[in-house]
Design a protein around this motif. Structure first.
Motif, PDB file in Angstrom:
ATOM      1  N   GLU A 158       0.827  -1.202   0.000  1.00 52.41           N
ATOM      2  CA  GLU A 158       0.000   0.000   0.000  1.00 52.41           C
ATOM      3  C   GLU A 158       0.865   1.257   0.000  1.00 52.41           C
ATOM      4  OE1 GLU A 158      -2.760   2.894  -0.036  1.00 52.41           O
ATOM      5  OE2 GLU A 158      -2.996   0.766  -0.568  1.00 52.41           O
ATOM      6  N   ALA A 159       1.939   1.246   0.783  1.00 48.61           N
ATOM      7  CA  ALA A 159       2.840   2.399   0.792  1.00 48.61           C
ATOM      8  C   ALA A 159       3.465   2.599  -0.583  1.00 48.61           C
ATOM      9  CB  ALA A 159       3.923   2.208   1.848  1.00 48.61           C
ATOM     10  N   ALA A 160       3.853   1.504  -1.224  1.00 49.86           N
ATOM     11  CA  ALA A 160       4.448   1.602  -2.560  1.00 49.86           C
ATOM     12  C   ALA A 160       3.418   2.057  -3.589  1.00 49.86           C
ATOM     13  CB  ALA A 160       5.042   0.254  -2.966  1.00 49.86           C
ATOM     14  N   ILE A 161       2.203   1.539  -3.495  1.00 51.62           N
ATOM     15  CA  ILE A 161       1.146   1.943  -4.421  1.00 51.62           C
ATOM     16  C   ILE A 161       0.840   3.433  -4.254  1.00 51.62           C
ATOM     17  CG2 ILE A 161      -1.307   1.669  -4.984  1.00 51.62           C
ATOM     18  CD1 ILE A 161      -0.973  -1.310  -4.164  1.00 51.62           C
ATOM     19  N   LYS A 162       0.784   3.874  -3.022  1.00 51.22           N
ATOM     20  CA  LYS A 162       0.514   5.288  -2.752  1.00 51.22           C
ATOM     21  C   LYS A 162       1.577   6.168  -3.383  1.00 51.22           C
ATOM     22  CE  LYS A 162      -0.737   8.387   1.044  1.00 51.22           C
ATOM     23  NZ  LYS A 162      -0.933   8.491   2.517  1.00 51.22           N
ATOM     24  N   GLY A 163       2.815   5.701  -3.377  1.00 51.63           N
ATOM     25  CA  GLY A 163       3.910   6.436  -4.013  1.00 51.63           C
ATOM     26  C   GLY A 163       4.051   6.136  -5.490  1.00 51.63           C
ATOM     27  N   ARG A 164       3.124   5.346  -6.044  1.00 46.46           N
ATOM     28  CA  ARG A 164       3.147   4.949  -7.454  1.00 46.46           C
ATOM     29  C   ARG A 164       4.453   4.247  -7.826  1.00 46.46           C
ATOM     30  NH1 ARG A 164      -1.400   5.946  -6.126  1.00 46.46           N
ATOM     31  NH2 ARG A 164      -2.859   7.303  -7.282  1.00 46.46           N
ATOM     32  N   ASP A 165       5.005   3.522  -6.865  1.00 48.82           N
ATOM     33  CA  ASP A 165       6.222   2.743  -7.110  1.00 48.82           C
ATOM     34  C   ASP A 165       5.814   1.305  -7.420  1.00 48.82           C
ATOM     35  OD1 ASP A 165       8.705   1.620  -7.248  1.00 48.82           O
ATOM     36  OD2 ASP A 165       9.408   2.345  -5.309  1.00 48.82           O
ATOM     37  N   PHE A 166       5.348   1.090  -8.631  1.00 43.74           N
ATOM     38  CA  PHE A 166       4.834  -0.221  -9.003  1.00 43.74           C
ATOM     39  C   PHE A 166       5.941  -1.272  -9.066  1.00 43.74           C
ATOM     40  CE2 PHE A 166       1.848   2.758 -11.368  1.00 43.74           C
ATOM     41  CZ  PHE A 166       0.952   2.820 -10.312  1.00 43.74           C
ATOM     42  N   ALA A 219      -2.239   6.549 -16.601  1.00 47.77           N
ATOM     43  CA  ALA A 219      -2.925   5.340 -16.129  1.00 47.77           C
ATOM     44  C   ALA A 219      -2.621   5.013 -14.673  1.00 47.77           C
ATOM     45  CB  ALA A 219      -2.557   4.148 -17.007  1.00 47.77           C
ATOM     46  N   ASP A 220      -1.804   5.817 -14.022  1.00 46.44           N
ATOM     47  CA  ASP A 220      -1.326   5.471 -12.682  1.00 46.44           C
ATOM     48  C   ASP A 220      -2.460   5.275 -11.679  1.00 46.44           C
ATOM     49  OD1 ASP A 220       1.208   5.587 -13.661  1.00 46.44           O
ATOM     50  OD2 ASP A 220       1.907   7.194 -12.336  1.00 46.44           O
ATOM     51  N   ASP A 221      -3.454   6.152 -11.692  1.00 40.15           N
ATOM     52  CA  ASP A 221      -4.541   6.040 -10.717  1.00 40.15           C
ATOM     53  C   ASP A 221      -5.334   4.746 -10.921  1.00 40.15           C
ATOM     54  OD1 ASP A 221      -3.774   8.418  -9.600  1.00 40.15           O
ATOM     55  OD2 ASP A 221      -5.386   9.607 -10.503  1.00 40.15           O
ATOM     56  N   LEU A 222      -5.584   4.393 -12.173  1.00 42.00           N
ATOM     57  CA  LEU A 222      -6.308   3.152 -12.459  1.00 42.00           C
ATOM     58  C   LEU A 222      -5.471   1.941 -12.048  1.00 42.00           C
ATOM     59  CD1 LEU A 222      -8.729   1.679 -13.668  1.00 42.00           C
ATOM     60  CD2 LEU A 222      -7.621   1.853 -15.917  1.00 42.00           C
ATOM     61  N   ILE A 223      -4.190   1.961 -12.350  1.00 42.56           N
ATOM     62  CA  ILE A 223      -3.307   0.858 -11.960  1.00 42.56           C
ATOM     63  C   ILE A 223      -3.282   0.717 -10.446  1.00 42.56           C
ATOM     64  CG2 ILE A 223      -0.917   0.045 -11.956  1.00 42.56           C
ATOM     65  CD1 ILE A 223      -0.625   1.630 -14.654  1.00 42.56           C
ATOM     66  N   ALA A 224      -3.172   1.831  -9.745  1.00 43.32           N
ATOM     67  CA  ALA A 224      -3.133   1.798  -8.285  1.00 43.32           C
ATOM     68  C   ALA A 224      -4.419   1.207  -7.714  1.00 43.32           C
ATOM     69  CB  ALA A 224      -2.914   3.203  -7.735  1.00 43.32           C
ATOM     70  N   ARG A 225      -5.550   1.610  -8.252  1.00 42.01           N
ATOM     71  CA  ARG A 225      -6.825   1.067  -7.778  1.00 42.01           C
ATOM     72  C   ARG A 225      -6.918  -0.426  -8.046  1.00 42.01           C
ATOM     73  NH1 ARG A 225     -12.308   4.186  -9.287  1.00 42.01           N
ATOM     74  NH2 ARG A 225     -11.178   5.735  -8.041  1.00 42.01           N
ATOM     75  N   PHE A 226      -6.451  -0.830  -9.210  1.00 38.86           N
ATOM     76  CA  PHE A 226      -6.493  -2.245  -9.580  1.00 38.86           C
ATOM     77  C   PHE A 226      -5.619  -3.087  -8.648  1.00 38.86           C
ATOM     78  CE2 PHE A 226      -4.958  -5.649 -12.611  1.00 38.86           C
ATOM     79  CZ  PHE A 226      -6.128  -6.377 -12.578  1.00 38.86           C
ATOM     80  N   LEU A 227      -4.421  -2.593  -8.347  1.00 39.77           N
ATOM     81  CA  LEU A 227      -3.535  -3.322  -7.443  1.00 39.77           C
ATOM     82  C   LEU A 227      -4.134  -3.415  -6.042  1.00 39.77           C
ATOM     83  CD1 LEU A 227      -0.055  -1.897  -8.522  1.00 39.77           C
ATOM     84  CD2 LEU A 227      -0.980  -4.166  -9.017  1.00 39.77           C
ATOM     85  N   ARG A 228      -4.769  -2.348  -5.582  1.00 39.60           N
ATOM     86  CA  ARG A 228      -5.387  -2.378  -4.251  1.00 39.60           C
ATOM     87  C   ARG A 228      -6.505  -3.414  -4.187  1.00 39.60           C
ATOM     88  NH1 ARG A 228      -4.821   3.664  -4.362  1.00 39.60           N
ATOM     89  NH2 ARG A 228      -3.257   4.179  -2.764  1.00 39.60           N
TER      90      ARG A 228
END
Length: 278
Positions: A158-166, A219-228
């Protein structure tokens, strides 16, 4: 490796820097060049046959319906509650899957397979009659250890996703996958669903690194939501594996035979090579 292996202060090798720079950071000339490369399904690592989220879940439902009767006969009905739980959960996911496919469609039309390439076909599965390799139940202590790992993993992811560090999410997933496989060997028990979902998160995260570059972060926001959403699915995975282990003791390979291989390690290795970090 210490039990605090996911903590930032853990004594382990430095994290690999494979993700693209954050939008606020100045991009290098090399990063800009990478971002302008054509991105289509064949350029994602590893190349595969994209099915999309909805298509993947629909195919999984068909597969598990067909196998439900095979397992029911072999177990004299004992497998039916688990089969039905799995199929019900998949039905509940269908509307969410359709939403993600629609949200990603504009990127897909541009040849960027956001979400679309994150699923593998339901092909090449082991026959349902195949006995499981491991035929014991993990102890309560081993199950608690796994729960602790998953809690740490979700927090770190979650911390990595929040920082967009995929890229970091992918690295965490590979590391956790290795720990789960070690646990399987020690306990002589399968955690197939848990492994499958960890692989799925990591695979999508690898593609997220590429999608970030291909879409310049759009696409970062969509990717982040998908990973969550995928990481949230891990919540109930160990309990399903524990139910399956009761059947594995009887030589019935439910779940183990029913989940397709996700080439997370191959994708991660290829991403490292592309980043010149291997």
């Amino acid at each position: 490796m210490p039990d605090d292996w996911l903590a930032a202060s853990a004594n382990r090798r430095p994290p690999l820097r494979v993700s693209s720079p954050a939008p606020s950071a100045p991009a290098s000339a090399a990063s800009n060049a990478d971002s302008k490369r054509p991105a289509d399904a064949n350029s994602y690592v590893p190349a595969g046959s994209p099915t999309g989220f909805y298509g993947h879940v629909r195919d999984a439902i068909r597969t598990n319906r067909a196998r439900r009767e095979v397992y029911a006969r072999a177990s004299e009905g004992a497998s039916l509650p688990l089969s039905q739980k799995l199929i019900t959960l998949e039905h509940l996911v269908l509307p969410l899957a359709a939403w993600f496919d629609r949200a990603a469609s504009e990127f897909n039309k541009r040849g960027i397979p956001v979400v679309q390439a994150d699923f593998v076909p339901m092909s090449g599965l082991l026959p349902p009659e195949t006995p499981p390799r491991h035929r014991h139940r993990a102890s309560d202590e081993e199950a608690r250890r796994l729960d602790g790992w998953l809690t740490d993993y979700r927090d770190a992811a979650e911390a990595a996703i929040k920082g967009r560090d995929f890229g970091k999410v992918a690295e965490l997933s590979v590391t956790l996958l290795e720990r789960i496989e070690q646990l399987e060997e020690r306990s002589d028990s399968h955690f197939a669903m848990t492994k499958h979902l960890v692989e799925s998160v990591g695979f999508a995260a690898v593609h997220g690194v590429q999608s970030h570059a291909a879409t310049h972060g759009d696409a970062d926001d969509l990717i982040a939501r998908f990973l969550r959403v995928q990481a949230f699915g891990l919540t109930g995975a160990p309990s399903m594996d524990r139910e399956a282990q009761r059947l594995h003791e009887r030589g019935i390979g439910i779940l183990v035979n029913d989940l397709p291989d996700i080439p997370l390690r191959a994708a991660w290795a290829q991403l490292q090579r592309a980043a010149g970090r291997e």
